[in-house]
Write a protein that holds these residues in place. Sequence first.
Motif, PDB file in Angstrom:
ATOM      1  N   SER A 173      28.744   8.679  -9.566  1.00  0.00           N
ATOM      2  CA  SER A 173      28.059   8.186 -10.763  1.00  0.00           C
ATOM      3  C   SER A 173      28.792   7.004 -11.385  1.00  0.00           C
ATOM      4  O   SER A 173      28.240   6.313 -12.232  1.00  0.00           O
ATOM      5  N   SER A 174      30.050   6.774 -10.973  1.00  0.00           N
ATOM      6  CA  SER A 174      30.759   5.613 -11.514  1.00  0.00           C
ATOM      7  C   SER A 174      31.879   5.169 -10.585  1.00  0.00           C
ATOM      8  O   SER A 174      32.154   5.818  -9.567  1.00  0.00           O
ATOM      9  N   SER A 184      29.056  15.259 -14.869  1.00  0.00           N
ATOM     10  CA  SER A 184      28.479  15.386 -16.208  1.00  0.00           C
ATOM     11  C   SER A 184      27.554  14.238 -16.609  1.00  0.00           C
ATOM     12  O   SER A 184      26.734  14.403 -17.507  1.00  0.00           O
ATOM     13  N   ARG A 185      27.653  13.085 -15.943  1.00  0.00           N
ATOM     14  CA  ARG A 185      26.900  11.933 -16.430  1.00  0.00           C
ATOM     15  C   ARG A 185      25.671  11.648 -15.556  1.00  0.00           C
ATOM     16  O   ARG A 185      25.683  10.743 -14.707  1.00  0.00           O
ATOM     17  N   TYR A 218      48.649  14.909 -10.934  1.00  0.00           N
ATOM     18  CA  TYR A 218      47.785  14.013 -10.144  1.00  0.00           C
ATOM     19  C   TYR A 218      48.499  13.602  -8.851  1.00  0.00           C
ATOM     20  O   TYR A 218      47.911  13.634  -7.764  1.00  0.00           O
ATOM     21  N   THR A 223      36.686   1.084 -13.366  1.00  0.00           N
ATOM     22  CA  THR A 223      36.340   2.502 -13.214  1.00  0.00           C
ATOM     23  C   THR A 223      36.653   3.217 -14.533  1.00  0.00           C
ATOM     24  O   THR A 223      37.258   2.630 -15.435  1.00  0.00           O
TER      25      THR A 223
HETATM   26  N1  LIG Z   1      40.739   3.679 -10.377  1.00  0.00           N
HETATM   27  C1  LIG Z   1      41.911   3.698  -9.792  1.00  0.00           C
HETATM   28  O1  LIG Z   1      42.811   2.915 -10.132  1.00  0.00           O
HETATM   29  C2  LIG Z   1      42.181   4.667  -8.688  1.00  0.00           C
HETATM   30  C3  LIG Z   1      43.361   4.496  -7.955  1.00  0.00           C
HETATM   31  C4  LIG Z   1      43.642   5.368  -6.914  1.00  0.00           C
HETATM   32  C5  LIG Z   1      42.766   6.382  -6.608  1.00  0.00           C
HETATM   33  N2  LIG Z   1      41.623   6.543  -7.337  1.00  0.00           N
HETATM   34  C6  LIG Z   1      40.753   7.665  -6.965  1.00  0.00           C
HETATM   35  O2  LIG Z   1      39.432   7.202  -6.811  1.00  0.00           O
HETATM   36  C7  LIG Z   1      38.532   8.285  -7.080  1.00  0.00           C
HETATM   37  C8  LIG Z   1      37.433   7.793  -8.014  1.00  0.00           C
HETATM   38  O3  LIG Z   1      38.030   7.429  -9.245  1.00  0.00           O
HETATM   39  P1  LIG Z   1      37.479   6.254 -10.182  1.00  0.00           P
HETATM   40  O4  LIG Z   1      38.646   5.467 -10.578  1.00  0.00           O
HETATM   41  O5  LIG Z   1      36.318   5.613  -9.577  1.00  0.00           O
HETATM   42  O6  LIG Z   1      37.086   7.118 -11.468  1.00  0.00           O
HETATM   43  P2  LIG Z   1      35.741   7.317 -12.318  1.00  0.00           P
HETATM   44  O7  LIG Z   1      35.068   6.020 -12.560  1.00  0.00           O
HETATM   45  O8  LIG Z   1      36.167   8.123 -13.498  1.00  0.00           O
HETATM   46  O9  LIG Z   1      34.830   8.213 -11.370  1.00  0.00           O
HETATM   47  C9  LIG Z   1      35.117   9.574 -11.172  1.00  0.00           C
HETATM   48  C10 LIG Z   1      33.904  10.243 -10.592  1.00  0.00           C
HETATM   49  O10 LIG Z   1      34.250  11.605 -10.294  1.00  0.00           O
HETATM   50  C11 LIG Z   1      33.270  12.450 -10.863  1.00  0.00           C
HETATM   51  N3  LIG Z   1      33.849  13.764 -11.164  1.00  0.00           N
HETATM   52  C12 LIG Z   1      34.864  14.055 -12.020  1.00  0.00           C
HETATM   53  N4  LIG Z   1      35.086  15.379 -12.021  1.00  0.00           N
HETATM   54  C13 LIG Z   1      34.207  15.926 -11.144  1.00  0.00           C
HETATM   55  C14 LIG Z   1      33.939  17.245 -10.709  1.00  0.00           C
HETATM   56  N5  LIG Z   1      34.627  18.296 -11.166  1.00  0.00           N
HETATM   57  N6  LIG Z   1      32.940  17.437  -9.805  1.00  0.00           N
HETATM   58  C15 LIG Z   1      32.217  16.388  -9.335  1.00  0.00           C
HETATM   59  N7  LIG Z   1      32.434  15.122  -9.715  1.00  0.00           N
HETATM   60  C16 LIG Z   1      33.415  14.895 -10.605  1.00  0.00           C
HETATM   61  C17 LIG Z   1      32.747  11.733 -12.084  1.00  0.00           C
HETATM   62  O11 LIG Z   1      31.464  12.291 -12.410  1.00  0.00           O
HETATM   63  P3  LIG Z   1      30.837  12.174 -13.922  1.00  0.00           P
HETATM   64  O12 LIG Z   1      30.639  10.704 -14.135  1.00  0.00           O
HETATM   65  O13 LIG Z   1      29.557  12.911 -13.889  1.00  0.00           O
HETATM   66  O14 LIG Z   1      31.852  12.770 -14.825  1.00  0.00           O
HETATM   67  C18 LIG Z   1      32.721  10.299 -11.560  1.00  0.00           C
HETATM   68  O15 LIG Z   1      31.547  10.076 -10.818  1.00  0.00           O
HETATM   69  C19 LIG Z   1      39.379   9.421  -7.655  1.00  0.00           C
HETATM   70  O16 LIG Z   1      39.627  10.384  -6.664  1.00  0.00           O
HETATM   71  C20 LIG Z   1      40.671   8.732  -8.039  1.00  0.00           C
HETATM   72  O17 LIG Z   1      41.767   9.593  -8.013  1.00  0.00           O
HETATM   73  C21 LIG Z   1      41.319   5.701  -8.375  1.00  0.00           C
END
Ligand SMILES: NC(=O)c1ccc[n+]([C@@H]2O[C@H](COP(=O)([O-])OP(=O)(O)OC[C@H]3O[C@@H](n4cnc5c(N)ncnc54)[C@H](OP(=O)(O)O)[C@@H]3O)[C@@H](O)[C@H]2O)c1
Length: 277
Positions: free
Chosen positions: A32-33, A56-57, A174, A210
């Motif tokens: 979703s994001s 949730s979104r 984490y 993100t």
């Molecule tokens: N951004 C960074 O710098 C970064 C760096 C390294 C790794 N990552 C990894 O990349 C992945 C995506 O992160 P992002 O940065 O894109 O974050 P984000 O924009 O917050 O996206 C997180 C996504 O996970 C979903 N989510 C959270 N809890 C959940 C659950 N219990 N069940 C199902 N879905 C769930 C959220 O759904 P809702 O919207 O419905 O809440 C959202 O779609 C993560 O695994 C993160 O650890 C990110």
Amino acid sequence: MWEICTHGPVKIIVGEVIMKLENKVALVTGSSSGIGKGIAIGFAKEGANVVVNYHSRKNLAEETVNIVKNLGRRAIAIQADVAKIDDVTGLIDGAWAMLGKIDILVNNAGISPEVPFLKVSEKTWDRVLAVNLKGAFLCSQAVARKMVENKISGKIINVSSVNGFQVEPGRAHYNVSKGGLDMLTASMAVELGPYNINVNGLAPGVITGTDIVPEGFMEDPQFNEAVLSKTPLGRLGTVEDCVGAAVFLASDDSKYIQGHTIIIDGGLSIQQYRRIE
Ligand SMILES: NC(=O)c1ccc[n+]([C@@H]2O[C@H](COP(=O)([O-])OP(=O)(O)OC[C@H]3O[C@@H](n4cnc5c(N)ncnc54)[C@H](OP(=O)(O)O)[C@@H]3O)[C@@H](O)[C@H]2O)c1
């Protein structure tokens, strides 16, 4: 509108856009994001139909679905908390029933609250491990069982982080979840390889655009300077920077790569502190 020209032993296809994931069905958790949304759209551009999972979104998940549909692919949104086995069963069964199969699973859903080690509560520890690590286990096991049963040479991609092998202070929970996820990638690669299922990972560094950290976190000048002073490519990452590697791991281009995690961090994790300009 295409033709095949044969010139000696080399076949040249003219005028056809070859998509890397044509007719594949991909489930991207947490699409979703952020990175998951980018991967879902990237897969659709390569011809895949997509299951968009969210927690949730719903409105944001529907946005991803609409973008995928506008690209001419099929897409559905399914709510599920990946940390809960009943939700995961509903997600996988629902996706299979609606789109007929799952060829590609991306375990992307994740959370990353910042709490100093001395203050991490049991609840926070359990929740982070449950979403980031147990969630990937539950989804992978359920999908892999179906892939094996249906003889699908599938792809499982775990979205890890440089935090899986490099400590970020304030995120012990984490960091541990991502270190565990890397070992899950390796373990599944060994046990699912004989079924022709590729299991690999992505380890992004600092990715902007993100919602995983509070608004403004990435823009903080001190944070920026700290990260950029250690990043040879001299900029923070974007969601788009993660998509190409995800498509590569989801496609047959990577079919002999097994159990590895591609680091996407502009070099952040290979550079020490800098003493000279
Ligand atoms: N951004 C960074 O710098 C970064 C760096 C390294 C790794 N990552 C990894 O990349 C992945 C995506 O992160 P992002 O940065 O894109 O974050 P984000 O924009 O917050 O996206 C997180 C996504 O996970 C979903 N989510 C959270 N809890 C959940 C659950 N219990 N069940 C199902 N879905 C769930 C959220 O759904 P809702 O919207 O419905 O809440 C959202 O779609 C993560 O695994 C993160 O650890 C990110």
